[in-house]
Design a protein around this motif. Structure first.
Motif, PDB file in Angstrom:
ATOM      1  N   ARG A 151      40.999  28.850  40.764  1.00 40.78           N
ATOM      2  CA  ARG A 151      42.051  28.582  39.785  1.00 40.78           C
ATOM      3  C   ARG A 151      42.683  29.878  39.286  1.00 40.78           C
ATOM      4  NH1 ARG A 151      43.218  24.395  36.876  1.00 40.78           N
ATOM      5  NH2 ARG A 151      41.202  23.406  37.150  1.00 40.78           N
ATOM      6  N   PHE A 152      41.818  30.870  39.024  1.00 39.57           N
ATOM      7  CA  PHE A 152      42.325  32.131  38.488  1.00 39.57           C
ATOM      8  C   PHE A 152      43.315  32.754  39.459  1.00 39.57           C
ATOM      9  CE2 PHE A 152      41.661  36.816  38.130  1.00 39.57           C
ATOM     10  CZ  PHE A 152      42.403  36.971  36.978  1.00 39.57           C
ATOM     11  N   PHE A 153      42.938  32.791  40.743  1.00 41.59           N
ATOM     12  CA  PHE A 153      43.823  33.484  41.675  1.00 41.59           C
ATOM     13  C   PHE A 153      45.016  32.631  42.076  1.00 41.59           C
ATOM     14  CE2 PHE A 153      40.240  36.286  41.882  1.00 41.59           C
ATOM     15  CZ  PHE A 153      40.876  37.499  41.908  1.00 41.59           C
ATOM     16  N   ASP A 154      44.899  31.297  41.979  1.00 45.66           N
ATOM     17  CA  ASP A 154      46.062  30.471  42.305  1.00 45.66           C
ATOM     18  C   ASP A 154      47.078  30.455  41.171  1.00 45.66           C
ATOM     19  OD1 ASP A 154      45.296  29.943  44.776  1.00 45.66           O
ATOM     20  OD2 ASP A 154      44.577  27.907  44.439  1.00 45.66           O
ATOM     21  N   ARG A 155      46.583  30.459  39.937  1.00 45.52           N
ATOM     22  CA  ARG A 155      47.505  30.368  38.806  1.00 45.52           C
ATOM     23  C   ARG A 155      48.160  31.699  38.515  1.00 45.52           C
ATOM     24  NH1 ARG A 155      47.027  25.512  35.198  1.00 45.52           N
ATOM     25  NH2 ARG A 155      48.491  26.272  33.684  1.00 45.52           N
ATOM     26  N   SER A 156      47.379  32.786  38.632  1.00 44.90           N
ATOM     27  CA  SER A 156      47.971  34.097  38.392  1.00 44.90           C
ATOM     28  C   SER A 156      48.657  34.532  39.679  1.00 44.90           C
ATOM     29  CB  SER A 156      46.890  35.092  37.998  1.00 44.90           C
ATOM     30  OG  SER A 156      46.088  35.363  39.113  1.00 44.90           O
ATOM     31  N   GLY A 157      49.415  35.598  39.578  1.00 48.99           N
ATOM     32  CA  GLY A 157      50.125  36.054  40.762  1.00 48.99           C
ATOM     33  C   GLY A 157      49.335  37.040  41.586  1.00 48.99           C
TER      34      GLY A 157
END
Lengths: 480, 197
Positions: free
Chosen positions: A255-261
């Protein structure tokens, strides 16, 4: 927050309510059975509310949490695994109740809540809170047999290392916040305002965050605690650490890497590739040197998390569904493997030594067969869940053209086959142990039912994966 | 204001480093208090007076008193008093005293500085903190309560002694035995000759 938000949040609320109810029940009257039953009922009720929450998603509940189909899927997985662990714990601690096992269930419920918060987190504050709730509950769980030296020792080891890694994480969060001025994952966009942010500072911050996450996942080079904790913790708790805690953290990583750029950042891709390669090699090679089944399982879980990183790097819908499917297979298999260890162990005296398993088949054929199924699934032999899981991982890796990683994955899992087969050979060796070496029959129905369900799950998912795959595809489509 | 921040930050780092390298727990505590006070000053200079006050009240105040109290409670007896006197030797006071004096000078400087002197960042008062905590971050507050519950239950379970264990501990005659079995934090009175007739 309005009433719809609360409905979407219902699974987490019920897990928290379970913890409170168990605490009150213990205060009124200590009863091992009542605590375990109450926990199972509460967690089952929370599982049921997933279906109430499902039509309401995706939904952002306060700036801290987001409930989408992926979060609900992982909460369901966490709840199922926690229920299995509760059953295992009940059978395990029923043998000796002098450890006062009632609080164990309270801590399991709180740890499940922390994991649930992790998989819903969309903000650094909820990330950190979920992580700490999980960690603090795990300190208590790992050193639960407080009269044995080994369990206190590993509890302390885990406490010190987890606190150190949490400080890395929070320092990384501070640096990222300093650069972007927001703690929301969605606000971390290194590319958009050209020249406004310093890429070197962000690299430092994100690297520190990766250290914190990598520790919880037990990835090389942050894996030092894993074998010791698995060996010293009670077997059902080791099962919890290897499944729920790692699975929740992995869902958060995605989630962290998908939501952030940050996903496209090339240096970060390199860092994760190195971590994955090191984990696959170190996990499998070090497992070859072990003579303790719990330590072998620990190194095997390090290697499996390395495999998962391959699908994580591939990304996209196929990567995400591969990770979800693999986690389902891994959860069922690891819980089953530790379940067998649990059956053969007593509190304060876990059966870890490989020589203790010699000839198990000739005295306890069913148990040895269950263990064989789990080990073959871990070794990804066809017709087991582990095989299909690895198949999807390789497919995801190929679709992302990660050729080097895929080749290493295949090579290292071939190495891994050796130590799984070593245990299997020991199980079927003719030199049987003396009659009293193992309990003559499974001492609790909770253990036998759990093992039965897990074995059925591993074989069923391995032979007929389409229901699970359909569920995962709906989940990925909903959260995409 | 920028200078005050750096001075307080350096003091905090020095104190913490000295704290973890002290051999005697009480000396470490003295540095820990100063470290908390320095942190409070850091918070103040960063425009968070409310957090600074909380830091002093909760950490430097309540938690430290608890630490000192427990540490002193563990040492009962004449010999322990001698040991405590040795701990509070003036030499041990000098280091923390100087650092605390610097912080005090800084505080005085901040107080007498012209009222309009600009801070590094805009000030955040108690009202804003409260609105944030019980508005968007309400769930966070609830989660912290679960975190504390996990901590309390874990500590309770690990620290619990079966009734029999405690009685056998206190039934022991000499503090030497007690020190051997329970591993008191400081084994004061262990070598007292009167204990072994």
């Amino acid at each position: 927050m309005n009433s719809t938000d609360l409905l979407a949040l219902l699974p987490l609320l019920l897990i928290a309510a379970t913890a409170i109810l168990v605490m009150l029940a213990i205060a009124v009257r200590r009863s091992h059975l009542a605590s375990a039953l109450l926990t199972v009922l509460g967690l089952c009720a929370a599982f049921g509310t997933l279906f109430i929450a499902a039509p309401l998603v995706p939904r952002d509940v306060t700036p801290l949490l987001t409930i989408d189909s992926g979060a609900l899927f992982y909460i369901g997985l966490i709840l199922a695994a926690s229920i299995a662990v509760v059953f295992l714990c009940y059978g395990y601690f029923k043998q000796e109740e002098e450890h006062r096992p009632e609080e164990l269930y309270l801590l399991i419920a709180i740890a499940a809540l922390g994991s649930g918060v992790l998989v819903c987190a969309r903000h650094f504050a909820s990330l950190f809170l979920g992580l700490e709730i999980l960690s603090v509950a795990l300190y208590g769980l790992i050193s639960y047999e407080r009269t044995t030296k080994a369990s206190i020792e590993v509890g302390l080891k885990y406490l010190v290392l987890a606190a150190a890694s949490a400080s890395f994480l929070i320092f990384g969060i501070a640096i990222v916040y300093f650069e972007f001025g927001t703690m929301d994952f969605g606000g971390i966009l290194p590319d958009s305002p050209a020249g406004a942010v310093d890429s070197a500072t962000i690299a430092v911050g994100v690297t520190l965050i990766v250290v914190g996450i990598g520790f919880k996942l037990g990835l090389v080079p942050f894996h030092m605690w894993t074998p010791d904790v698995y060996e010293g913790a009670p077997a059902p708790v080791a099962a919890f650490v290897s499944t729920v805690s790692k699975g929740a953290m992995f869902a958060l990583l995605i989630r962290f890497f998908d939501r952030s750029g940050m996903r496209g950042d090339s240096s970060l891709v390199l860092v994760f590739s190195i971590i994955a390669i090191a984990s696959m090699f170190a996990g499998n090679l070090l497992a070859l040197l072990q003579d303790n089944v719990k330590r072998i399982l620990a190194y095997s879980s390090i290697a499996h998390l390395g495999y998962l990183i391959v699908a994580f790097e591939a990304g996209g819908a196929i990567g995400r569904s591969a990770v979800a499917f693999y986690l389902v297979a891994y959860f069922a298999t690891m819980l089953g493997a530790f379940g067998v260890v649990t059956v053969l162990s007593r509190p304060g005296n876990d059966l870890g030594d490989l020589s203790g398993y010699r000839g198990l088949f000739w005295r306890r054929p069913v148990l040895a067969s269950v263990f064989t199924v789990m080990l073959l699934s871990l070794a990804s032999i066809p017709l087991t869940a582990g095989f299909l899981g690895e198949f999807y991982l390789v497919a995801a890796g190929v679709s992302g053209s990660l050729w080097a990683l895929v080749i290493i994955l295949v090579v290292t899992s071939a190495i891994g086959l050796f130590y799984y087969l070593r245990i299997v050979v020991a199980l079927y060796s003719r030199t049987a142990q003396p009659a009293g070496a193992w309990p003559s029959r499974i001492n609790s129905h909770s253990l036998s039912w759990t093992l039965g369900v897990l074995t059925a799950a591993v074989i069923l998912i391995g032979c007929y994966p389409s229901p699970v795959m359909r569920l995962i595809q709906t989940m990925v489509a909903g959260s995409g | 204001m920028v200078l005050t921040f750096y001075v307080a930050a350096v003091i905090a780092v020095i104190c913490t480093a000295l704290m973890i390298t002290r051999l005697k727990a009480v000396h470490a505590l003295l540095y820990l208090v100063v470290s908390f006070l320095a942190l409070a000053t850091v918070f103040y200079t960063l425009g968070a007076p409310y957090v600074a006050v909380l830091e002093v009240i909760v950490y430097a105040g309540a938690i430290m008193v608890l630490f000192v109290f427990v540490m002193m409670m563990l040492n009962i007896g004449d010999r322990a008093i001698q040991i405590e006197r040795a701990w509070l030797d003036p030499k041990a006071w000098i280091g923390p005293g100087i650092l605390a004096a610097i912080l005090l000078a800084e505080l005085a400087y901040i107080l007498v500085a012209p009222a309009g002197s600009p801070g590094i960042v805009p000030e955040v008062g108690p009202k804003e903190v409260g609105i944030a905590l019980f508005g968007p971050y309400l769930l966070g507050v609830e989660l912290v309560s679960m975190l504390l519950l996990a901590g309390i239950v874990g500590a309770y379970h690990l620290g619990w002694n079966a009734p029999g264990e405690v009685e056998s501990l206190y039934a022991m005659e000499s503090s030497r035995q007690r020190a051997v079995v329970s591993g008191d934090f400081v084994r004061a009175g262990v070598d007292r000759p009167t204990d072994t007739p």
